[in-house]
Scaffold this active site. Structure first.
Site, PDB file in Angstrom:
ATOM      1  N   HIS A  58     -16.548  31.754  -3.897  1.00  0.00           N
ATOM      2  CA  HIS A  58     -16.803  30.539  -4.685  1.00  0.00           C
ATOM      3  C   HIS A  58     -15.753  30.377  -5.793  1.00  0.00           C
ATOM      4  O   HIS A  58     -15.157  29.304  -5.956  1.00  0.00           O
ATOM      5  CB  HIS A  58     -18.219  30.623  -5.274  1.00  0.00           C
ATOM      6  N   GLU A  59     -15.540  31.436  -6.544  1.00  0.00           N
ATOM      7  CA  GLU A  59     -14.588  31.341  -7.662  1.00  0.00           C
ATOM      8  C   GLU A  59     -13.164  31.111  -7.160  1.00  0.00           C
ATOM      9  O   GLU A  59     -12.412  30.337  -7.756  1.00  0.00           O
ATOM     10  CB  GLU A  59     -14.652  32.596  -8.541  1.00  0.00           C
TER      11      GLU A  59
HETATM   12 ZN   LIG Z   1     -18.566  27.089  -9.543  1.00  0.00          ZN
END
Ligand SMILES: [Zn+2]
Ligand SMILES: [Zn+2]
Length: 190
Positions: free
Chosen positions: A133-134
């Site tokens: 996600h990051e």
């Molecule tokens: Zn996020």
């Protein structure tokens, strides 16, 4: 080769159990990129708040950026420190949009944190999801409205558990096309 060529997982301080190599393996396969040996950096004094027992995520991003990653190499920091950003009580991770540094916190990813029996596999899966996600933010993706997409915002761990480990078709198209969506300045939380 995907949008990321190389990735290095960096321990920020000691980890209770070192999952950095497993994490790097899963994440490099997800992005079809090279995995560099893991590294360790000491936790910076900056950003630690003893009152709230949390570290300001931006300070850890700065620490990673200051370590001078090689051109084309993305750094994913992993820490036991509970993280926060202004406007949020806690975050599971943070990233510099369009940058090459991101960080995830393991503090809230263990079942034990919620008084439940340990589940090491679930813990690792959560860490992988937060890392992907990051890095998605690093690659220019914002939050996605698709509950199953890895770029869905995780307000709570139930959100992380619900979503899959990969990008939805829309996000995948953005990544493949190299398009860049407008992101706010400053670090992205969660
Ligand atoms: Zn996020
Ligand atoms: Zn998506």
């Amino acid at each position: 080769m995907g949008p990321i060529e190389e990735i290095r997982v960096v321990r920020l301080g000691m980890l209770v159990k070192d999952i950095s190599a497993e994490l790097a393996g899963f994440i490099s396969r997800r992005f079809h990129c090279r995995m560099l040996p893991t590294d360790t950096l000491p936790l910076p004094a900056e950003g630690w708040d003893p009152g709230r027992e949390q570290h300001q995520a931006e300070a850890l991003l700065d620490c990673l950026a200051a370590s001078g990653p090689a051109p084309g190499c993305f750094l994913l920091g992993v820490t036991e420190r509970d993280l926060w950003l202004p406007g949020m009580n806690y975050v599971f991770g943070a990233a510099q949009p369009h940058g090459r540094v991101a960080v995830i916190s393991l503090a809230r990813l263990r079942e034990e944190f919620y008084g439940r029996p340990a589940d090491p596999l679930l813990f690792l899966l959560r860490a992988v999801k937060e890392g992907v996600h990051e890095l998605g933010h690093n690659l220019g993706l914002g939050h996605c409205g698709n509950l199953r997409c890895i770029m869905f915002f995780s307000n709570a761990l139930t959100d992380t558990d619900r979503k899959g480990p990969g990008f939805c078709d829309w996000c995948r198209d953005v990544l493949d096309g190299g398009q860049r969506v407008a992101l706010t300045e400053g670090p992205f939380g969660d």
